[in-house]
Design an enzyme around this catalytic site. Structure first.
Site, PDB file in Angstrom:
ATOM      1  N   GLU A  59       0.837  -1.205   0.000  1.00 23.69           N
ATOM      2  CA  GLU A  59       0.000   0.000   0.000  1.00 23.69           C
ATOM      3  C   GLU A  59       0.872   1.256   0.000  1.00 23.69           C
ATOM      4  OE1 GLU A  59       0.108  -2.573   2.052  1.00 23.69           O
ATOM      5  OE2 GLU A  59      -1.715  -2.780   3.235  1.00 23.69           O
ATOM      6  N   SER A 106      12.931 -41.048 -15.019  1.00 15.50           N
ATOM      7  CA  SER A 106      11.921 -39.999 -14.888  1.00 15.50           C
ATOM      8  C   SER A 106      12.378 -38.672 -15.465  1.00 15.50           C
ATOM      9  CB  SER A 106      11.578 -39.802 -13.416  1.00 15.50           C
ATOM     10  OG  SER A 106      12.712 -39.316 -12.749  1.00 15.50           O
ATOM     11  N   THR A 126      13.855 -41.945  -4.454  1.00 10.74           N
ATOM     12  CA  THR A 126      13.991 -40.973  -5.542  1.00 10.74           C
ATOM     13  C   THR A 126      15.392 -40.365  -5.538  1.00 10.74           C
ATOM     14  OG1 THR A 126      11.646 -40.522  -5.408  1.00 10.74           O
ATOM     15  CG2 THR A 126      12.971 -38.882  -6.533  1.00 10.74           C
ATOM     16  N   ARG A 132      17.483 -22.981  -9.989  1.00  5.56           N
ATOM     17  CA  ARG A 132      18.369 -22.567 -11.075  1.00  5.56           C
ATOM     18  C   ARG A 132      17.647 -21.724 -12.126  1.00  5.56           C
ATOM     19  NH1 ARG A 132      19.232 -27.844 -10.186  1.00  5.56           N
ATOM     20  NH2 ARG A 132      18.282 -28.509 -12.144  1.00  5.56           N
ATOM     21  N   LEU A 188      18.049 -30.598  -6.763  1.00  7.23           N
ATOM     22  CA  LEU A 188      17.021 -29.849  -6.012  1.00  7.23           C
ATOM     23  C   LEU A 188      17.432 -28.420  -5.670  1.00  7.23           C
ATOM     24  CD1 LEU A 188      15.692 -32.560  -3.503  1.00  7.23           C
ATOM     25  CD2 LEU A 188      14.883 -32.047  -5.807  1.00  7.23           C
ATOM     26  N   ASP A 222      17.087 -40.979  -9.051  1.00  8.35           N
ATOM     27  CA  ASP A 222      17.133 -39.800  -9.925  1.00  8.35           C
ATOM     28  C   ASP A 222      18.395 -38.971  -9.723  1.00  8.35           C
ATOM     29  OD1 ASP A 222      14.650 -40.663 -10.485  1.00  8.35           O
ATOM     30  OD2 ASP A 222      13.620 -38.770 -10.041  1.00  8.35           O
ATOM     31  N   TRP A 249      12.984 -35.677 -17.708  1.00 13.51           N
ATOM     32  CA  TRP A 249      12.349 -35.093 -18.894  1.00 13.51           C
ATOM     33  C   TRP A 249      10.970 -35.674 -19.218  1.00 13.51           C
ATOM     34  CZ3 TRP A 249      15.646 -31.948 -17.706  1.00 13.51           C
ATOM     35  CH2 TRP A 249      17.007 -32.117 -17.823  1.00 13.51           C
TER      36      TRP A 249
HETATM   37  C1  AOF Z   1       3.886  -7.358   4.464  1.00 12.12           C
HETATM   38  N1  AOF Z   1       3.745  -6.677   3.291  1.00 12.12           N
HETATM   39  O1  AOF Z   1       2.643  -5.376   1.891  1.00 12.12           O
HETATM   40  C2  AOF Z   1       1.626  -5.939   3.931  1.00 12.12           C
HETATM   41  C3  AOF Z   1       1.751  -6.664   5.146  1.00 12.12           C
HETATM   42  O2  AOF Z   1       6.864  -6.656   9.999  1.00 12.12           O
HETATM   43  P1  AOF Z   1       6.126  -5.886   8.966  1.00 12.12           P
HETATM   44  O3  AOF Z   1       6.005  -4.436   9.298  1.00 12.12           O
HETATM   45  O4  AOF Z   1       6.681  -6.100   7.580  1.00 12.12           O
HETATM   46  O5  AOF Z   1       4.606  -6.424   8.976  1.00 12.12           O
HETATM   47  C4  AOF Z   1       4.273  -7.705   8.559  1.00 12.12           C
HETATM   48  C5  AOF Z   1       2.775  -7.905   8.676  1.00 12.12           C
HETATM   49  O6  AOF Z   1       2.071  -6.810   8.102  1.00 12.12           O
HETATM   50  C6  AOF Z   1       2.280  -9.118   7.916  1.00 12.12           C
HETATM   51  O7  AOF Z   1       2.316 -10.272   8.697  1.00 12.12           O
HETATM   52  C7  AOF Z   1       0.842  -8.749   7.565  1.00 12.12           C
HETATM   53  O8  AOF Z   1      -0.002  -9.102   8.642  1.00 12.12           O
HETATM   54  C8  AOF Z   1       0.861  -7.214   7.465  1.00 12.12           C
HETATM   55  N2  AOF Z   1       0.747  -6.691   6.076  1.00 12.12           N
HETATM   56  N3  AOF Z   1       2.899  -7.338   5.353  1.00 12.12           N
HETATM   57  O9  AOF Z   1       4.912  -7.987   4.698  1.00 12.12           O
HETATM   58  C9  AOF Z   1       2.685  -5.962   2.982  1.00 12.12           C
HETATM   59  N4  AOF Z   1       0.521  -5.214   3.634  1.00 12.12           N
HETATM   60 ZN    ZN Z   2       1.158  -2.596   6.101  1.00 16.84          ZN
END
Ligand code: AOF
Ligand code: ZN
Length: 356
Positions: free
Chosen positions: A46, A162, A190, A201, A198, A194, A164
């Site tokens: 935001e 497995s 696996t 890349r 993991l 294989d 490809w």
């Molecule tokens: C995000 N990115 O764009 C929004 C979030 O520790 P902070 O300040 O980064 O806050 C993390 C929390 O903020 C996250 O768990 C979520 O609840 C809220 N919104 N978080 O990392 C964002 N809008």
């Molecule tokens: Zn926020």
């Protein structure tokens, strides 16, 4: 909102365990600002979108995939910035389930801003499935299965080959997918047959390199395996019963730089991974591990890449050991994505239905 979800996806591999978030500012029917959460700890979506909109944010509509936060975390509360920017209306896909950050909608409404919830809510919930899994209080990692199969759901031919099965686009997709998980798991058989590496890349560099986890209860591994040989460079763990580690192989693996995780069951293994900071696990086979996880109801999501070939009855089945329940009592999974990857088809299914 669809645009905001696309923007949010750009944070894949860089923001977890935080959510993927995207935002669009609309004024006079036009996009005047866009943003996404690009890096763990970096500005919220935001804030980025409002900064891009500048003075045009006054009187605008903010469309955001997650309810704006109301808390001071690594970033200041988004609600204060939304209010200060003079936004008139906020459209939110899903509420923020994080109790520390929640309550933003009410704060906005109290400031006289019109707030709506639920637009593309299912899509937004699917995009942040791992974040929501933990917000619900789940301790074990979010578990996804990724399987590349033939049309007849075989993961290898009759000689267990497995490599490809799927084409170049699908392989590229898998590298992108891996970057968004904390750990990549496979079964011991696996690893033996294989000999995969993991690693990630593709063009997307994960913020934290996913650790590799081999589930090998009988510790029937080869020290020359690629995973073991590179364990000093890429974090690698082997899960086995505590007794197995007493053997010569246990000591040799430890000397090769492999982390030994004792666990007597899949439940214990996942709990041990959670304790080590693994919030999400992508399991890439084989059929026995996939079947065991499904039987234990430990799979949250399936990424299934289906290729236009048939491998027949002697091919290795993708899911072995599943019970054959009567149709009336089988659980129905929920498609969250279907798309073409070259000639292959990706189908993403969630076990639980995400809330609207
Ligand atoms: C995000 N990115 O764009 C929004 C979030 O520790 P902070 O300040 O980064 O806050 C993390 C929390 O903020 C996250 O768990 C979520 O609840 C809220 N919104 N978080 O990392 C964002 N809008
Ligand atoms: Zn926020």
């Amino acid at each position: 909102m669809a645009r905001a979800l696309d923007l949010a996806a750009r944070g894949w591999g860089r923001v977890q365990p935080n959510p993927l978030v995207g935002a669009v500012v609309l004024a006079d029917g036009e996009v005047v600002g866009e943003g996404h959460h690009a890096e763990f700890g970096a500005p919220h979506a935001e804030a980025v979108a409002l900064a891009a909109a500048g003075s045009r944010a006054r009187g605008s509509t903010l469309v955001v995939t997650l309810e704006p936060c109301a808390h001071q975390g690594k970033q200041p509360p988004c609600v204060d910035q939304v209010i200060a920017a003079g936004v008139r209306r906020v459209v939110v896909a899903i509420r923020d389930p994080n109790p520390i950050a929640a309550g933003g909608g009410e704060r906005l409404a109290a400031a006289g801003i019109e707030v709506e919830y639920g637009l593309l809510g299912r899509e937004a919930a699917a995009q942040n499935a791992a974040f929501l899994h933990h917000a619900r209080g789940e301790i074990r990692p979010f578990v996804a299965l990724k399987l590349a199969t033939s049309v007849d759901a075989r993961i290898a031919d009759r000689d267990r080959r497995s490599r490809w099965i799927s084409g170049a686009e699908a392989r590229e997709y898998v590298h992108w997918l891996r970057a968004g998980f904390d750990a990549i798991g496979i079964g011991g058989a696996t690893a033996r047959h294989d000999d995969p590496s993991l690693t990630v890349r593709g063009p997307l560099r994960p913020r934290v390199v996913p650790r590799r986890v081999v589930f090998a209860p009988a510790l029937n591994l080869r020290l020359e395996a690629e995973l073991i040989r590179s364990a000093h460079e890429v974090p690698t763990a082997v899960v086995a019963g505590a007794d197995a580690f007493q053997w010569e192989m246990g000591r040799a693996l430890a000397a090769a730089g492999v982390e030994l995780i004792p666990a007597e069951s899949l439940d214990e293994a996942l709990a041990a991974l959670a304790e080590r900071g693994v919030g999400s696990l992508l399991v890439e086979g084989g059929g026995r591990l996939a079947g065991a996880l499904l039987r234990a109801e430990l799979v949250d999501r399936l990424y299934w890449v289906q290729s236009p070939i048939w491998l027949g009855e002697r091919g290795v089945p993708a899911f072995s050991g599943l019970p054959s329940l009567p149709l009336a009592s089988v659980e129905r999974w929920h498609p969250v994505e279907r798309r073409a990857l070259g000639d292959d088809t990706l189908l993403v299914l969630d076990r639980a239905c995400s809330p609207d």
